[in-house]
Design a protein around this motif. Structure first.
Motif, PDB file in Angstrom:
ATOM      1  N   ASP A 235       8.398  18.619  20.261  1.00 42.12           N
ATOM      2  CA  ASP A 235       8.806  20.006  20.027  1.00 42.12           C
ATOM      3  C   ASP A 235      10.067  20.394  20.799  1.00 42.12           C
ATOM      4  OD1 ASP A 235       6.801  20.417  18.232  1.00 42.12           O
ATOM      5  OD2 ASP A 235       5.376  21.172  19.721  1.00 42.12           O
ATOM      6  N   ALA A 236      10.479  19.548  21.725  1.00 41.85           N
ATOM      7  CA  ALA A 236      11.697  19.852  22.487  1.00 41.85           C
ATOM      8  C   ALA A 236      12.944  19.256  21.837  1.00 41.85           C
ATOM      9  CB  ALA A 236      11.565  19.315  23.921  1.00 41.85           C
ATOM     10  N   LEU A 237      12.754  18.380  20.837  1.00 37.55           N
ATOM     11  CA  LEU A 237      13.909  17.691  20.253  1.00 37.55           C
ATOM     12  C   LEU A 237      14.826  18.676  19.518  1.00 37.55           C
ATOM     13  CD1 LEU A 237      12.114  14.559  18.726  1.00 37.55           C
ATOM     14  CD2 LEU A 237      13.364  14.715  20.894  1.00 37.55           C
ATOM     15  N   PRO A 238      16.124  18.591  19.759  1.00 40.05           N
ATOM     16  CA  PRO A 238      17.061  19.513  19.107  1.00 40.05           C
ATOM     17  C   PRO A 238      17.461  19.018  17.710  1.00 40.05           C
ATOM     18  CG  PRO A 238      18.225  18.127  20.686  1.00 40.05           C
ATOM     19  CD  PRO A 238      16.788  17.693  20.712  1.00 40.05           C
ATOM     20  N   ALA A 239      17.028  19.723  16.668  1.00 44.70           N
ATOM     21  CA  ALA A 239      17.370  19.332  15.296  1.00 44.70           C
ATOM     22  C   ALA A 239      18.789  19.771  14.959  1.00 44.70           C
ATOM     23  CB  ALA A 239      16.395  19.963  14.313  1.00 44.70           C
ATOM     24  N   GLY A 240      19.466  18.956  14.160  1.00 43.54           N
ATOM     25  CA  GLY A 240      20.785  19.336  13.662  1.00 43.54           C
ATOM     26  C   GLY A 240      20.679  20.606  12.842  1.00 43.54           C
ATOM     27  N   PRO A 241      21.772  21.367  12.701  1.00 43.98           N
ATOM     28  CA  PRO A 241      21.725  22.667  12.031  1.00 43.98           C
ATOM     29  C   PRO A 241      21.214  22.587  10.589  1.00 43.98           C
ATOM     30  CG  PRO A 241      24.002  21.991  12.505  1.00 43.98           C
ATOM     31  CD  PRO A 241      23.097  21.058  13.234  1.00 43.98           C
ATOM     32  N   THR A 242      21.483  21.496   9.906  1.00 40.91           N
ATOM     33  CA  THR A 242      21.030  21.391   8.512  1.00 40.91           C
ATOM     34  C   THR A 242      19.564  20.986   8.447  1.00 40.91           C
ATOM     35  OG1 THR A 242      23.252  20.532   8.139  1.00 40.91           O
ATOM     36  CG2 THR A 242      21.783  20.578   6.263  1.00 40.91           C
ATOM     37  N   LEU A 243      19.186  20.053   9.309  1.00 44.03           N
ATOM     38  CA  LEU A 243      17.795  19.596   9.349  1.00 44.03           C
ATOM     39  C   LEU A 243      16.852  20.731   9.754  1.00 44.03           C
ATOM     40  CD1 LEU A 243      15.813  17.227   9.093  1.00 44.03           C
ATOM     41  CD2 LEU A 243      16.279  16.684  11.495  1.00 44.03           C
ATOM     42  N   LEU A 244      17.377  21.657  10.542  1.00 40.92           N
ATOM     43  CA  LEU A 244      16.592  22.798  11.030  1.00 40.92           C
ATOM     44  C   LEU A 244      15.937  23.573   9.887  1.00 40.92           C
ATOM     45  CD1 LEU A 244      16.195  23.619  13.934  1.00 40.92           C
ATOM     46  CD2 LEU A 244      18.228  25.064  13.781  1.00 40.92           C
ATOM     47  N   GLN A 245      16.528  23.524   8.697  1.00 36.79           N
ATOM     48  CA  GLN A 245      16.002  24.264   7.542  1.00 36.79           C
ATOM     49  C   GLN A 245      14.826  23.534   6.879  1.00 36.79           C
ATOM     50  OE1 GLN A 245      17.695  27.100   7.369  1.00 36.79           O
ATOM     51  NE2 GLN A 245      19.141  26.243   8.875  1.00 36.79           N
ATOM     52  N   GLN A 246      14.536  22.298   7.306  1.00 40.19           N
ATOM     53  CA  GLN A 246      13.515  21.492   6.620  1.00 40.19           C
ATOM     54  C   GLN A 246      12.148  21.611   7.307  1.00 40.19           C
ATOM     55  OE1 GLN A 246      14.468  20.044   3.729  1.00 40.19           O
ATOM     56  NE2 GLN A 246      16.520  20.882   4.106  1.00 40.19           N
TER      57      GLN A 246
END
Ligand code: ADP
Ligand code: MG
Length: 322
Positions: A235-246
């Protein structure tokens, strides 16, 4: 007709400049390079093969950038300052438009990092690009894979997973609109090697690696070489801005196993948290704390509440069955 020597002279030889670190550059049997006093050379090669590492017909400017970027990323993961590189190029044909784009993409990134092309080899054959890169760092200060210590924090630079999301879109593993694929693909085509961060972490971080094949596998190399284990907070992993929508499950899968991110994963003692944050700020690169090194073997992935996640995931391996 462009001969081999015209090709080298036109696209890869540049006027020598005063800042050149090489005593002798392109044109002789070898280049000559003088290491600075008190410094160790850091040397790495990375080969990119058409159809394996990039699609046939890849944009030449992006390809020129990426070939050098993946090599610079290895220097970053060692904490080294770029100095010079060689380029071994196998080309099906000498297309001037392709050569102009490729050398432009490569030299733009090279100039950003003061890294000079000092030699290479050019031959006819399937498209295959191999760069060997030379960097330097103060003796004994390399960020080695075998240097993680129990109790260290685990950190990651930037964000993860967008390059993998783009690949999923291209392969039609999932349905994505073209704007999403294009946004995510920026990470796949134009990775930014974290050179400044690597240098700033000298004397602060213990171990480091760059994420080319996926976080789980690449962090696994640190654990194996350092003979330690780790707990990673999914849960701490930073998702890329596009992946964040998935969806959450896709975010986790792509952040943990997606390749081609070229972020730095590094370990540092908790007493150095402020120093890590200051280094990240100096290098203008965000960093996130994502777990801890433990004395026991193995890599556990937990959620934000500390519950273990049972993930059947593994990183990319060229020789593993699909
Ligand atoms: P050799 O006969 O020793 O193999 P080459 O004829 O292949 O030398 O190369 C001539 C010079 O051009 C050498 O200095 C070599 O390093 C350089 N060179 C060849 N190909 C490239 C390339 N793609 N990029 C940069 N330098 C190159
Ligand atoms: Mg040769």
């Amino acid at each position: 007709m462009l001969t081999e020597f015209d090709l080298i002279a036109r696209y890869f030889m540049r006027p020598s400049h005063r800042a050149s670190r090489a005593a002798l550059g392109i044109g002789d049997d070898c280049a000559l390079l003088e290491p600075s006093p008190g410094m160790q050379l850091a040397i790495s090669s990375d080969m990119l093969v058409e159809g394996r590492h990039f699609f046939a017909g890849a944009h030449p400017i992006e390809l020129g950038h990426k070939c050098l970027a993946v090599n610079l990323s290895d220097l970053a993961a060692m904490g080294a300052t770029p100095v010079a590189f060689t380029l071994a190029l196998s080309l099906p044909e000498a297309k001037e438009e392709w050569l102009a784009g490729f050398s432009k993409g490569m030299f733009m990134l090279a100039d950003e990092h003061g890294c000079e092309l000092i030699g290479g080899d050019t031959t006819k054959g399937p498209l295959n690009i191999c760069i060997t890169i030379f960097g330097e760092l103060p003796s004994g200060q390399a960020l080695r894979r075998d240097a993680a210590q129990p109790g260290d924090d685990i950190w990651i630079s930037g964000t993860l997973g967008d390059a993998r999301l783009a690949l999923a879109g291209y392969r039609q593993e999932i349905v994505l609109d073209s704007a999403t694929i294009e946004a995510a693909a920026l990470r796949m085509h134009a990775p930014m090697p974290r050179i400044g961060l690597g240098i700033a972490l000298r004397g602060i971080a213990h171990a480091a690696i760059d994420i080319s094949d996926g976080l789980l596998g690449d962090l696994g190399h640190i654990l194996e070489r350092s003979a330690v284990g780790a707990a990673l907070d999914a849960d701490a992993l930073p998702a890329g801005p596009t992946l964040l929508q998935q969806s959450q499950s896709m975010r986790r899968r792509f952040m943990l196993t997606g390749g081609d991110d070229y972020e730095l994963c590094f370990t540092a003692p908790p007493a150095k948290r402020d120093a890590v944050m200051a280094a990240a700020q100096a290098a203008n690169t965000p960093v996130t704390r994502i777990g801890m090194i433990g004395a026991g073997a193995g890599l556990r992935v937990i959620d934000g509440d500390g519950n273990p996640l049972d993930l059947q995931l593994r990183s990319f391996d060229h020789f593993a069955s699909p």
